[in-house]
Design a protein around this motif. Sequence first.
Motif, PDB file in Angstrom:
ATOM      1  N   LEU A 507       0.837  -1.317   0.176  1.00 35.55           N
ATOM      2  CA  LEU A 507      -0.024   0.090   0.117  1.00 35.55           C
ATOM      3  C   LEU A 507       0.855   1.186   0.007  1.00 35.55           C
ATOM      4  O   LEU A 507       2.042   1.211   0.216  1.00 35.55           O
ATOM      5  CB  LEU A 507      -0.864  -0.138   1.324  1.00 35.55           C
ATOM      6  CG  LEU A 507      -1.895  -1.092   1.408  1.00 35.55           C
ATOM      7  CD1 LEU A 507      -2.590  -1.133   2.840  1.00 35.55           C
ATOM      8  CD2 LEU A 507      -3.116  -0.781   0.224  1.00 35.55           C
ATOM      9  N   HIS A 508       0.272   2.359  -0.373  1.00 33.72           N
ATOM     10  CA  HIS A 508       0.656   3.570  -0.176  1.00 33.72           C
ATOM     11  C   HIS A 508       0.251   4.179   0.952  1.00 33.72           C
ATOM     12  O   HIS A 508      -0.881   4.807   1.151  1.00 33.72           O
ATOM     13  CB  HIS A 508       0.537   4.336  -1.640  1.00 33.72           C
ATOM     14  CG  HIS A 508       1.276   5.629  -1.603  1.00 33.72           C
ATOM     15  ND1 HIS A 508       1.056   6.681  -2.916  1.00 33.72           N
ATOM     16  CD2 HIS A 508       1.920   6.492  -0.861  1.00 33.72           C
ATOM     17  CE1 HIS A 508       1.568   7.593  -2.418  1.00 33.72           C
ATOM     18  NE2 HIS A 508       2.352   7.636  -1.393  1.00 33.72           N
ATOM     19  N   ILE A 509       1.143   4.692   2.041  1.00 35.34           N
ATOM     20  CA  ILE A 509       0.550   4.970   3.331  1.00 35.34           C
ATOM     21  C   ILE A 509       1.389   6.122   3.802  1.00 35.34           C
ATOM     22  O   ILE A 509       2.604   6.123   4.006  1.00 35.34           O
ATOM     23  CB  ILE A 509       1.020   3.803   4.645  1.00 35.34           C
ATOM     24  CG1 ILE A 509       0.334   2.484   3.980  1.00 35.34           C
ATOM     25  CG2 ILE A 509       0.194   4.080   5.720  1.00 35.34           C
ATOM     26  CD1 ILE A 509       0.499   1.161   4.918  1.00 35.34           C
ATOM     27  N   PRO A 510       0.293   7.132   4.024  1.00 36.45           N
ATOM     28  CA  PRO A 510       1.070   8.756   4.539  1.00 36.45           C
ATOM     29  C   PRO A 510       1.169   8.461   5.951  1.00 36.45           C
ATOM     30  O   PRO A 510       0.270   8.159   6.679  1.00 36.45           O
ATOM     31  CB  PRO A 510       0.149   9.448   4.005  1.00 36.45           C
ATOM     32  CG  PRO A 510      -1.132   8.919   3.933  1.00 36.45           C
ATOM     33  CD  PRO A 510      -0.990   7.384   3.571  1.00 36.45           C
ATOM     34  N   GLU A 537       6.680  21.477  12.508  1.00 32.65           N
ATOM     35  CA  GLU A 537       6.999  20.193  13.334  1.00 32.65           C
ATOM     36  C   GLU A 537       6.507  18.851  13.173  1.00 32.65           C
ATOM     37  O   GLU A 537       6.683  18.004  13.817  1.00 32.65           O
ATOM     38  CB  GLU A 537       6.597  20.460  14.910  1.00 32.65           C
ATOM     39  CG  GLU A 537       4.895  20.810  14.767  1.00 32.65           C
ATOM     40  CD  GLU A 537       4.786  21.837  16.026  1.00 32.65           C
ATOM     41  OE1 GLU A 537       3.558  22.128  16.210  1.00 32.65           O
ATOM     42  OE2 GLU A 537       5.609  22.290  16.732  1.00 32.65           O
ATOM     43  N   THR A 538       5.599  18.684  11.967  1.00 35.13           N
ATOM     44  CA  THR A 538       5.193  17.461  11.646  1.00 35.13           C
ATOM     45  C   THR A 538       5.746  17.228  10.000  1.00 35.13           C
ATOM     46  O   THR A 538       5.414  18.133   9.129  1.00 35.13           O
ATOM     47  CB  THR A 538       3.621  17.441  11.485  1.00 35.13           C
ATOM     48  OG1 THR A 538       3.311  17.798  12.998  1.00 35.13           O
ATOM     49  CG2 THR A 538       3.084  16.246  11.138  1.00 35.13           C
ATOM     50  N   ARG A 539       6.008  16.045   9.568  1.00 32.34           N
ATOM     51  CA  ARG A 539       6.170  15.800   8.058  1.00 32.34           C
ATOM     52  C   ARG A 539       5.696  14.411   8.000  1.00 32.34           C
ATOM     53  O   ARG A 539       5.194  13.473   8.763  1.00 32.34           O
ATOM     54  CB  ARG A 539       7.758  15.943   7.794  1.00 32.34           C
ATOM     55  CG  ARG A 539       8.651  14.859   8.371  1.00 32.34           C
ATOM     56  CD  ARG A 539       9.996  14.903   7.715  1.00 32.34           C
ATOM     57  NE  ARG A 539      10.433  14.691   6.366  1.00 32.34           N
ATOM     58  CZ  ARG A 539      11.304  15.093   5.555  1.00 32.34           C
ATOM     59  NH1 ARG A 539      12.313  15.822   6.273  1.00 32.34           N
ATOM     60  NH2 ARG A 539      11.519  14.845   4.459  1.00 32.34           N
ATOM     61  N   VAL A 540       5.327  14.470   6.600  1.00 34.12           N
ATOM     62  CA  VAL A 540       4.465  13.175   6.207  1.00 34.12           C
ATOM     63  C   VAL A 540       5.592  12.347   5.465  1.00 34.12           C
ATOM     64  O   VAL A 540       6.123  12.771   4.322  1.00 34.12           O
ATOM     65  CB  VAL A 540       3.214  13.530   5.341  1.00 34.12           C
ATOM     66  CG1 VAL A 540       2.554  12.178   4.780  1.00 34.12           C
ATOM     67  CG2 VAL A 540       2.256  14.514   6.015  1.00 34.12           C
ATOM     68  N   LEU A 541       5.729  11.026   6.049  1.00 28.79           N
ATOM     69  CA  LEU A 541       6.661  10.229   5.476  1.00 28.79           C
ATOM     70  C   LEU A 541       5.670   9.334   4.586  1.00 28.79           C
ATOM     71  O   LEU A 541       4.540   8.991   4.921  1.00 28.79           O
ATOM     72  CB  LEU A 541       7.431   9.173   6.047  1.00 28.79           C
ATOM     73  CG  LEU A 541       8.029  10.026   7.367  1.00 28.79           C
ATOM     74  CD1 LEU A 541       8.968   8.968   8.434  1.00 28.79           C
ATOM     75  CD2 LEU A 541       9.220  10.850   6.734  1.00 28.79           C
ATOM     76  N   GLU A 542       6.220   9.018   3.330  1.00 27.76           N
ATOM     77  CA  GLU A 542       5.240   8.035   2.371  1.00 27.76           C
ATOM     78  C   GLU A 542       5.792   6.614   2.421  1.00 27.76           C
ATOM     79  O   GLU A 542       7.021   6.353   2.169  1.00 27.76           O
ATOM     80  CB  GLU A 542       5.345   8.846   0.963  1.00 27.76           C
ATOM     81  CG  GLU A 542       4.478  10.079   0.934  1.00 27.76           C
ATOM     82  CD  GLU A 542       4.095  10.660  -0.407  1.00 27.76           C
ATOM     83  OE1 GLU A 542       4.044   9.799  -1.298  1.00 27.76           O
ATOM     84  OE2 GLU A 542       3.930  11.703  -0.405  1.00 27.76           O
ATOM     85  N   ALA A 547       9.134  -2.246   3.577  1.00 29.92           N
ATOM     86  CA  ALA A 547       9.867  -1.555   4.545  1.00 29.92           C
ATOM     87  C   ALA A 547      10.847  -0.391   4.088  1.00 29.92           C
ATOM     88  O   ALA A 547      11.394  -0.646   3.117  1.00 29.92           O
ATOM     89  CB  ALA A 547      10.794  -2.500   5.382  1.00 29.92           C
ATOM     90  N   GLN A 548      10.612   0.595   4.789  1.00 32.29           N
ATOM     91  CA  GLN A 548      11.567   1.894   4.350  1.00 32.29           C
ATOM     92  C   GLN A 548      12.309   2.378   5.835  1.00 32.29           C
ATOM     93  O   GLN A 548      11.640   2.358   6.964  1.00 32.29           O
ATOM     94  CB  GLN A 548      10.927   2.884   3.821  1.00 32.29           C
ATOM     95  CG  GLN A 548      10.646   2.629   2.274  1.00 32.29           C
ATOM     96  CD  GLN A 548       9.589   3.666   1.787  1.00 32.29           C
ATOM     97  OE1 GLN A 548       8.489   3.072   1.395  1.00 32.29           O
ATOM     98  NE2 GLN A 548       9.980   4.864   1.589  1.00 32.29           N
ATOM     99  N   SER A 549      13.316   2.773   5.747  1.00 37.61           N
ATOM    100  CA  SER A 549      14.177   3.571   6.880  1.00 37.61           C
ATOM    101  C   SER A 549      14.290   4.942   6.604  1.00 37.61           C
ATOM    102  O   SER A 549      14.744   5.329   5.473  1.00 37.61           O
ATOM    103  CB  SER A 549      15.475   2.676   7.047  1.00 37.61           C
ATOM    104  OG  SER A 549      15.379   1.609   7.591  1.00 37.61           O
TER     105      SER A 549
END
Length: 902
Positions: A507-510, A537-542, A547-549
């Motif tokens: 999936l593509h998960i924000p 102070e917030t960022r969105v990792l996609e 698994a991603q580091s």
Amino acid sequence: MSEAPGQAAASPSTPASAPQRPAPPQVIRREDYCPPAFGIDRVELRFELDEDVSTVHATLALRRAPGAAADAALVLDGEGLVLRSVAIDGRTLGPEAYAQDAATLTIAAVPDVFELRTVVEIRPQDNTELTGLYRSSGNYCTQCEAEGFRRITFFLDRPDVMARYRVTLAADRTRYPVLLANGNRVAAGELPGGRHFATWDDPFPKPSYLFALVAGDLRCHAGEFTTASGRRVRLEIWVEPENIDRCEHALRSLQRAMLWDEQRFGREYDLDIYMIVAVSDFNMGAMENKGLNIFNAKYVLARPDTATDDDYEAIEKVIAHEYFHNWTGNRVTCRDWFQLTLKEGLTVFRDHWFSADMGSPAVTRIAEVLALRTAQFAEDSGPMAHPIRPESYVEMNNFYTATVYEKGSEVIGMLRTLLGDAGFRRGMDLYFERHDGQAVTCDDFRAALADANGRDLEQFGRWYSQVGTPVLRARTTHDPATGRFTLRLEQAPPLAAGAGREAAPLLHIPVAMGLLAPDGSSLPLQLVGEAAASPGETRVLELREQAQSFEFVGVQEAPAVSLLRGFSAPVELDYPRSDDELARLMGADPDAFARWDAGQELARRVLLRLCDDAVAGRELVIDERLVTACGRVLADPRLDGSLKALALTLPNERILGQHQTIVAVEGLHRARQFVVRALAEALQGPLRAIYSETAPRGPYAITQAEIDRRRLHNLALGYLAALGDDASVALAVAQFKDADNMSDSQEALACLIEVGGPVREAGLAEFHARWRGDALVLDKWFTLQAVSGHPDTLERVLALAHHPDFTLANPNRTRALLASFGLRNQFHFHDASGRGYQLLADKVCELDPHNPHVAARLVSAFNNWRRFDSGRQAAMHAQLQRIAGLPGLSRSTQEIVARALV
Ligand code: B3K
Ligand code: ZN
């Protein structure tokens, strides 16, 4: 209602015994979609409404669809209709020219373009199913979604057949002075024999599920709205005469929704009139029929003495939801019912955003996530697990689910997160521009959002087929020497039993996140290789891989990770962090949702540990960290009353049960009761102070500040009453006596019910005597008793099922007692004696022949039977088998039961 069918008492057979399966139902599949062979340009309907037999004259302008076979027969849907005549282009057909069965009317040879006239008879007064045309409190009304129009006249009853309607209603003038249908009223007048008529024309093509009519003795509370382009729209709220003083809040809510949709989405209303009719007998909340919404009275009527703050909020939300459908659902509709989330997920998303803008975004978000976790996560882990765009159904009405609605809304919310507000708006604009007046698919929607933003949303599209709640696994490492902090995110298929485990495409998960330093301050969020930290102070990792580091630089001390801020994706988080880290987030996370969520996780851990202790017979000891954390929340001047109340409300037993392999029914209840009392004892001083500080200072007002004050006041009362001492009980008794509004009155009564004894009896008797003539308020009286934790609740509920005011004929009353008990009272419904199960099954059997839609909802209380111990499993299984074996069981109930038994 007939008597309950005689049934043998449930024998304690085990789940391993051969189940008595219902006959295989006819399954409708998404992949089998075919466009209709005919289109309908115009529809003219004439209704002769009468006490005995009502007659429906229909004239349809039909044409063969381009590409359809030249010899394709015309197959119209129609159920329960008595056909009087059928004519093509003015020629009446003999019986040899057509064939009718229980569900269709087939005419073998028809021209390419022609006019079809049918006359049918129906009996709305006998319609207890409450779909199609029926009567409620002596008035006629309709409910056509999903497939009710076929119970009114023969038609191509599918959403991709959009037509323009002109409707004439004729009825007795005295009994039915008000005659309403979709669109604008174009004619009205007298008829012989004391009858009259009205003709309505709807200029917008619409699918049949949006058709509506109302005829009755109703009063109107009217208002106005001027659209951004200067058009004046008349707004009318129609109710039974005695309710005319309860409509102002609904009207104001509508005006706010109309303005908001213009400002946020640039969407204006398109007819000269917008009507809402409140009816007492309604299967669900409300219905967005074009220009003529029909509502469950529960979501319209409000007066301070009859409606709680929650009721006021729910009314605003549902009014807005149905209004927003005018664009997301009506102007652009669904190609087929598998696409339901196209309109429902999107419209729920819009009503959430509206509620956030009208009130507190944090409180709104917390309430949404609570509802999602309680109902949708449970659905995802049981036999009804399905994607937001289901692949198959037997009865479409069973798929108006938390998954299609709430998870569907979460999926849209992720798109907003990924595209940003401006990008999302661009996508919506393109969607309306491309598809206004069309019946389209979820893929069309996604394509518009992708095209408007030049984004690839292919992978994201998998959310539409995904089943179950995905797991987001997070692991971290910190290297103080280099100041590097690594967050490893991994996606995993659902933990719980259910479909989709093996085939889980990525999936593509924000993932919205932030880092907090030990002093609680927010850390800059700079990934290795980036020139600077990201703003804010917030960022969105996609997360798009398995698994991603993500490696952050400049992190000197081990941070607390705030993950899934705002609940940025509908996933289960698996992140084993320490209680101290949770406590840090709880106190300092700048995201109010994440602060609340950290508190819930901490409380959940404490409760689950105590549950284990209770089951093992160990002494229960309260975890001081929880007491300290709750004390801090109460004292925190930055938090409003609603947020404090939410933070201090412990996770409910159903949510806790989802975190156990086998739900420990008694252990969870004991643990939760214990913690409530322990917190009340430990925080007695502050709670008493808060209770008096938040006492009402003037007459009731429905402002945000006052709602916040009342919530905190009642939260404090709830804890104090749990102590059961005379002084605390006296507070509840006094509040019940003095309250000038339903919020305070209801909360006080709830406390008295928990306390039990004479104060409970007196409170219940007084409430009943005062409100026995008011169905909506009396529903509360039933519900409060059904959800109570008091030890004798099961006995009470069994008795209430025979109370003279209880009836299965009214869906609100049925839900007030039975759905509240079966779906919200885990401890007492799952009483080890099985008598709760027996009651629910008895009522399902009794109700099913009359109202299968409500029966199917009720029976879903058994859906998660496999999550309980073997004794309870056997008892529930026996009830399911009994229901499955009922002769003539409806398709609706059969589908739910069959899935549960698989
Ligand atoms: N569209 C209706 C629900 C119809 C349910 C049919 N069983 C209300 C709504 O979601 O707005
Ligand atoms: Zn809706």
